[in-house]
Design a protein around this motif. Structure first.
Motif, mmCIF file in Angstrom:
data_model
loop_
_atom_site.group_PDB
_atom_site.id
_atom_site.type_symbol
_atom_site.label_atom_id
_atom_site.label_comp_id
_atom_site.label_asym_id
_atom_site.label_seq_id
_atom_site.Cartn_x
_atom_site.Cartn_y
_atom_site.Cartn_z
ATOM 1 N N ALA A 152 -20.721 -19.699 16.477
ATOM 2 C CA ALA A 152 -19.695 -19.614 15.439
ATOM 3 C C ALA A 152 -18.321 -19.357 16.051
ATOM 4 N N ALA A 153 -18.247 -18.448 17.012
ATOM 5 C CA ALA A 153 -16.967 -18.155 17.656
ATOM 6 C C ALA A 153 -16.452 -19.355 18.433
ATOM 7 N N PHE A 154 -17.356 -20.108 19.045
ATOM 8 C CA PHE A 154 -16.932 -21.284 19.817
ATOM 9 C C PHE A 154 -16.284 -22.340 18.924
ATOM 10 N N PHE A 155 -16.963 -22.694 17.830
ATOM 11 C CA PHE A 155 -16.410 -23.727 16.953
ATOM 12 C C PHE A 155 -15.182 -23.222 16.203
ATOM 13 N N ALA A 156 -15.161 -21.933 15.879
ATOM 14 C CA ALA A 156 -13.972 -21.375 15.234
ATOM 15 C C ALA A 156 -12.784 -21.398 16.182
ATOM 16 N N ALA A 157 -13.025 -21.106 17.457
ATOM 17 C CA ALA A 157 -11.947 -21.147 18.448
ATOM 18 C C ALA A 157 -11.449 -22.571 18.654
ATOM 19 N N ALA A 158 -12.382 -23.515 18.685
ATOM 20 C CA ALA A 158 -11.991 -24.916 18.846
ATOM 21 C C ALA A 158 -11.157 -25.388 17.659
ATOM 22 N N LEU A 159 -11.562 -24.986 16.444
ATOM 23 C CA LEU A 159 -10.805 -25.350 15.250
ATOM 24 C C LEU A 159 -9.433 -24.691 15.257
ATOM 25 N N GLY A 160 -9.390 -23.397 15.588
ATOM 26 C CA GLY A 160 -8.113 -22.693 15.602
ATOM 27 C C GLY A 160 -7.143 -23.246 16.619
ATOM 28 N N GLY A 161 -7.651 -23.674 17.776
ATOM 29 C CA GLY A 161 -6.768 -24.240 18.788
ATOM 30 C C GLY A 161 -6.293 -25.644 18.459
ATOM 31 N N ALA A 162 -7.052 -26.361 17.629
ATOM 32 C CA ALA A 162 -6.684 -27.734 17.282
ATOM 33 C C ALA A 162 -5.710 -27.806 16.125
ATOM 34 N N LEU A 163 -5.606 -26.752 15.319
ATOM 35 C CA LEU A 163 -4.750 -26.761 14.137
ATOM 36 C C LEU A 163 -3.446 -26.017 14.406
ATOM 37 N N THR A 164 -2.437 -26.416 13.684
ATOM 38 C CA THR A 164 -1.158 -25.707 13.709
ATOM 39 C C THR A 164 -0.702 -25.566 12.272
ATOM 40 N N LEU A 165 -1.177 -24.517 11.630
ATOM 41 C CA LEU A 165 -0.879 -24.264 10.226
ATOM 42 C C LEU A 165 -0.295 -22.871 10.075
ATOM 43 N N PRO A 166 0.298 -22.578 8.946
ATOM 44 C CA PRO A 166 0.761 -21.197 8.710
ATOM 45 C C PRO A 166 -0.393 -20.209 8.824
ATOM 46 N N GLY A 167 -0.100 -19.019 9.346
ATOM 47 C CA GLY A 167 -1.129 -18.019 9.553
ATOM 48 C C GLY A 167 -1.972 -17.716 8.332
ATOM 49 N N PRO A 168 -1.372 -17.512 7.151
ATOM 50 C CA PRO A 168 -2.170 -17.204 5.960
ATOM 51 C C PRO A 168 -3.159 -18.302 5.588
ATOM 52 N N VAL A 169 -2.936 -19.514 6.089
ATOM 53 C CA VAL A 169 -3.868 -20.610 5.825
ATOM 54 C C VAL A 169 -4.864 -20.769 6.970
ATOM 55 N N GLN A 170 -4.371 -20.689 8.191
ATOM 56 C CA GLN A 170 -5.225 -20.962 9.342
ATOM 57 C C GLN A 170 -6.226 -19.842 9.613
ATOM 58 N N ILE A 171 -5.834 -18.604 9.450
ATOM 59 C CA ILE A 171 -6.754 -17.486 9.717
ATOM 60 C C ILE A 171 -7.976 -17.543 8.800
ATOM 61 N N PRO A 172 -7.801 -17.711 7.472
ATOM 62 C CA PRO A 172 -9.000 -17.839 6.619
ATOM 63 C C PRO A 172 -9.863 -19.040 6.982
ATOM 64 N N LEU A 173 -9.228 -20.141 7.423
ATOM 65 C CA LEU A 173 -10.008 -21.315 7.821
ATOM 66 C C LEU A 173 -10.858 -21.017 9.051
#
Length: 380
Positions: A92-113
């Motif tokens: 879960a942490a691996f795919f979440a990290a991959a998703l977080g590094g691939a996106l550039t969204l506002p924090g209030p949107v990206q953190i919940p994602l």
């Protein structure tokens, strides 16, 4: 609080306290046999653990351990042994990290994602074991152990340059793309280091766990299935559905285990991401007796012992002695719970027997009085 409730609380506290005391006594004996001063070692641990930087470390580490303990406890309440928390949180942490590094969204949107992605991956990975159990009767112990190994293989395959891994500028480490600063979790500005803000999420998870199990119909059904599947089936509960649902919820909670480290510390997934936390969660859930408050205390104790192990090494002690303490605690917890349970059962049986005897004497006295009265009336 009623007397019965007080006794139940005291008996609940007796087991872990007894286990901790016995663990320290056994450890002291081991140190004494090896020619080391046991009380000096304990003094070093307590002195170092009480320092301000150690307190911050303990709280941050306990946040991760607490989430692991809750994830395991959810399965325990259903009489399910989810050993797969370790693989679930890492994947879960691996795919979440991959998703977080691939996106550039506002924090209030990206953190919940990122958090939602971790929970979904953890739930899906645990759901495989749940599905195998309800459809094929495969033990969750066997399936989750195998899934841990598969998760490690998947991460190792994808965490390579050209796939989801990126080589750093120094050319020494491969990791996922770093999460942007806007998507990093907040911190509490304490000294000398900040406390991770994900502790707030951990508290929310604990409250939700307690409320669901204690105050909802779903929690009642879950505990009923855990105590007796046949009785739950007879009362109309779909046992297979409850097993699968519990594994999904346990996996979703496991997906949160790596989030404090990812969102408050490393901001990426690499080969040095913490491992083995899922197995620590098993010990903490046992120590805390699957209660959110008990799990929190167990997580703090575990983090404190780990913090003290580093200082012991500098003072000439083997840091493995902390592993002895932890292992003996787990062993003693299982024994102490059984001893306390049997003592409590015998005590309740004696109380019930005393009440029945008193009631029988009272009824017997009343009958004799009526009998004497009847005899007197007949004589008259």
């Amino acid at each position: 609080m009623k007397k019965f409730d007080k006794e139940r609380v005291l008996l609940g506290l007796a087991a872990p306290l007894l286990a901790i005391v016995v663990a320290f006594l056994v450890t002291a004996l081991v140190l004494a046999v090896t020619g080391k001063e046991p009380f000096n070692a304990f003094s070093i641990m307590f002195d170092y653990g009480s320092k301000s930087d150690s307190q911050v470390y303990i709280v941050n580490k306990a946040t991760t351990y607490y989430l692991a303990g809750i994830a395991v406890a959810i399965g325990f309440r259903m009489n399910l042994f989810n050993i797969g928390v370790d693989g679930q949180y890492r994947l879960a942490a691996f795919f979440a990290a991959a998703l977080g590094g691939a996106l550039t969204l506002p924090g209030p949107v990206q953190i919940p994602l990122i958090i939602l992605c971790a929970m979904l991956v953890g739930a899906m990975w645990a759901g495989i074991a749940g599905l195998l159990k309800v459809t094929r009767g495969v033990s969750e112990v066997v399936s989750t152990i195998m899934l841990n190994a598969i998760a490690t293989a998947i991460i190792g395959y994808l965490l390579q340059q050209g796939r989801l891994g990126h080589l750093d500028q120094a050319g020494t480490k491969v990791s996922t793309k770093p999460i942007p600063e806007s998507a990093r979790f907040f911190e509490f500005p304490t000294q000398p280091a900040p406390v991770w803000g994900f502790i707030v999420v951990a508290v929310i998870v604990g409250v939700a766990y307690w409320f669901t199990l204690s105050r909802t119909r779903f929690g009642f059904d879950l505990r009923t299935v855990g105590q007796s599947g046949s009785a739950a089936q007879a009362s109309g509960v779909n046992v297979k559905k409850m097993v699968l649902t519990s594994m999904l919820i346990s996996g979703a909670a496991a997906g949160l285990v790596g989030m404090p480290t990812l969102l408050n510390d490393s901001y990426e997934y690499s080969g040095d991401f913490p491992v083995g936390i899922g197995f620590t969660g098993i010990a903490i859930a046992l120590l805390g007796r699957n209660h959110p408050v008990g799990i929190a205390l167990g997580a703090l104790l575990w983090a404190f012992l780990e913090r003290g192990s580093g200082q012991l090494e500098f003072e000439g002690y083997d840091k493995e002695i902390v592993g002895v303490i932890q292992g003996v605690i787990v062993l003693c917890v299982v024994i102490a719970y059984e001893v306390v349970r049997r003592y409590g059962l015998k005590r309740q049986q004696r109380q019930v027997g005393a009440k029945l005897a008193a009631q029988a004497r009272s009824n017997g006295t009343g009958n004799n009085g009526n009998g004497n009265t009847d005899k007197q009336e007949v004589s008259a």
